[in-house]
Design an enzyme around this catalytic site. Sequence first.
Site, PDB file in Angstrom:
ATOM      1  N   ASP A   8       0.874  -1.177   0.000  1.00  0.00           N
ATOM      2  CA  ASP A   8       0.000   0.000   0.000  1.00  0.00           C
ATOM      3  C   ASP A   8       0.919   1.238   0.000  1.00  0.00           C
ATOM      4  O   ASP A   8       2.149   1.119  -0.097  1.00  0.00           O
ATOM      5  CB  ASP A   8      -1.007  -0.033   1.164  1.00  0.00           C
ATOM      6  CG  ASP A   8      -0.392   0.297   2.515  1.00  0.00           C
ATOM      7  OD1 ASP A   8       0.851   0.395   2.624  1.00  0.00           O
ATOM      8  OD2 ASP A   8      -1.164   0.448   3.488  1.00  0.00           O
ATOM      9  N   HIS A   9       0.309   2.419   0.120  1.00  0.00           N
ATOM     10  CA  HIS A   9       1.097   3.659   0.100  1.00  0.00           C
ATOM     11  C   HIS A   9       2.095   3.721   1.257  1.00  0.00           C
ATOM     12  O   HIS A   9       3.138   4.340   1.138  1.00  0.00           O
ATOM     13  CB  HIS A   9       0.153   4.864   0.161  1.00  0.00           C
ATOM     14  CG  HIS A   9      -0.765   4.831   1.348  1.00  0.00           C
ATOM     15  ND1 HIS A   9      -1.832   3.957   1.427  1.00  0.00           N
ATOM     16  CD2 HIS A   9      -0.753   5.517   2.518  1.00  0.00           C
ATOM     17  CE1 HIS A   9      -2.444   4.130   2.586  1.00  0.00           C
ATOM     18  NE2 HIS A   9      -1.806   5.057   3.265  1.00  0.00           N
ATOM     19  N   ILE A  68       1.397  -5.371   9.318  1.00  0.00           N
ATOM     20  CA  ILE A  68       0.324  -6.100  10.007  1.00  0.00           C
ATOM     21  C   ILE A  68      -0.926  -6.200   9.133  1.00  0.00           C
ATOM     22  O   ILE A  68      -1.513  -7.282   8.974  1.00  0.00           O
ATOM     23  CB  ILE A  68      -0.010  -5.424  11.351  1.00  0.00           C
ATOM     24  CG1 ILE A  68       1.191  -5.471  12.285  1.00  0.00           C
ATOM     25  CG2 ILE A  68      -1.216  -6.120  12.006  1.00  0.00           C
ATOM     26  CD1 ILE A  68       1.044  -4.607  13.536  1.00  0.00           C
ATOM     27  N   ARG A 131       7.819 -33.369  11.003  1.00  0.00           N
ATOM     28  CA  ARG A 131       6.777 -33.006  11.978  1.00  0.00           C
ATOM     29  C   ARG A 131       6.130 -31.659  11.629  1.00  0.00           C
ATOM     30  O   ARG A 131       4.975 -31.407  11.982  1.00  0.00           O
ATOM     31  CB  ARG A 131       7.354 -32.974  13.399  1.00  0.00           C
ATOM     32  CG  ARG A 131       8.358 -31.880  13.651  1.00  0.00           C
ATOM     33  CD  ARG A 131       8.977 -32.003  15.042  1.00  0.00           C
ATOM     34  NE  ARG A 131       9.823 -30.870  15.375  1.00  0.00           N
ATOM     35  CZ  ARG A 131      11.086 -30.725  14.960  1.00  0.00           C
ATOM     36  NH1 ARG A 131      11.631 -31.647  14.176  1.00  0.00           N
ATOM     37  NH2 ARG A 131      11.796 -29.680  15.332  1.00  0.00           N
ATOM     38  N   HIS A 132       6.872 -30.825  10.922  1.00  0.00           N
ATOM     39  CA  HIS A 132       6.320 -29.521  10.541  1.00  0.00           C
ATOM     40  C   HIS A 132       5.233 -29.673   9.477  1.00  0.00           C
ATOM     41  O   HIS A 132       4.282 -28.888   9.437  1.00  0.00           O
ATOM     42  CB  HIS A 132       7.438 -28.589  10.079  1.00  0.00           C
ATOM     43  CG  HIS A 132       8.508 -28.420  11.108  1.00  0.00           C
ATOM     44  ND1 HIS A 132       8.264 -27.815  12.321  1.00  0.00           N
ATOM     45  CD2 HIS A 132       9.799 -28.822  11.130  1.00  0.00           C
ATOM     46  CE1 HIS A 132       9.380 -27.834  13.043  1.00  0.00           C
ATOM     47  NE2 HIS A 132      10.313 -28.442  12.350  1.00  0.00           N
TER      48      HIS A 132
HETATM   49  C1  RB5 Z   1      -1.753   3.051   6.240  1.00  0.00           C
HETATM   50  O1  RB5 Z   1      -1.721   4.317   6.829  1.00  0.00           O
HETATM   51  C2  RB5 Z   1      -1.431   1.995   7.284  1.00  0.00           C
HETATM   52  O2  RB5 Z   1      -2.504   1.829   8.139  1.00  0.00           O
HETATM   53  C3  RB5 Z   1      -1.083   0.694   6.610  1.00  0.00           C
HETATM   54  O3  RB5 Z   1       0.005   0.881   5.766  1.00  0.00           O
HETATM   55  C4  RB5 Z   1      -0.684  -0.455   7.510  1.00  0.00           C
HETATM   56  O4  RB5 Z   1       0.285  -0.071   8.431  1.00  0.00           O
HETATM   57  C5  RB5 Z   1      -1.778  -1.190   8.140  1.00  0.00           C
HETATM   58  O5  RB5 Z   1      -1.570  -2.212   8.797  1.00  0.00           O
END
Ligand code: RB5
Length: 150
Positions: A8-9, A68, A131-132
Amino acid sequence: MRIVFAADHGGVHLKEYLINFVKEDYDCKDFGTYTEESVDYPDMALLVSEAVAGGEFDLGVLCCGTGIGVSVSANKVPGVRAALCHDVFSARMAREHNNANIITMGQRVIGPGLAGEVLKSFLNARFSGGRHARRVNKIQGIEKRYCNPR
Ligand code: RB5
């Protein structure tokens, strides 16, 4: 090995850096985004996740601000095992023990130098099996129980 990237950005610059870092050694495809204009991380994660789960690519790399959001999103796609890794050891273990097929990282968390080493560790490792494999099969069992595509 075919590797697909997206961000993403919040992760676009880290994604660019990582592609340049490994593109001499791997067949790399960039699904975007390409600018700092805001996009939603689940959309970018879905592009890579479907391409990896569908077998079009061997491994995926997803970047956002923290790593995340793309990780949580990617792991909703059956067949994807996305691992959020900001250290070299976890990146190796993600392949060896968890047979992870996507690595995620956060541009606001990790510097490019370390991120490159983390990615190399992920790409150089191989699933250990044994086992994995039993445990990864159990993950697939959870998917079968709870993921009901219409
Ligand atoms: C975008 O601002 C931000 O929320 C995204 O890049 C990410 O960190 C989300 O988990």
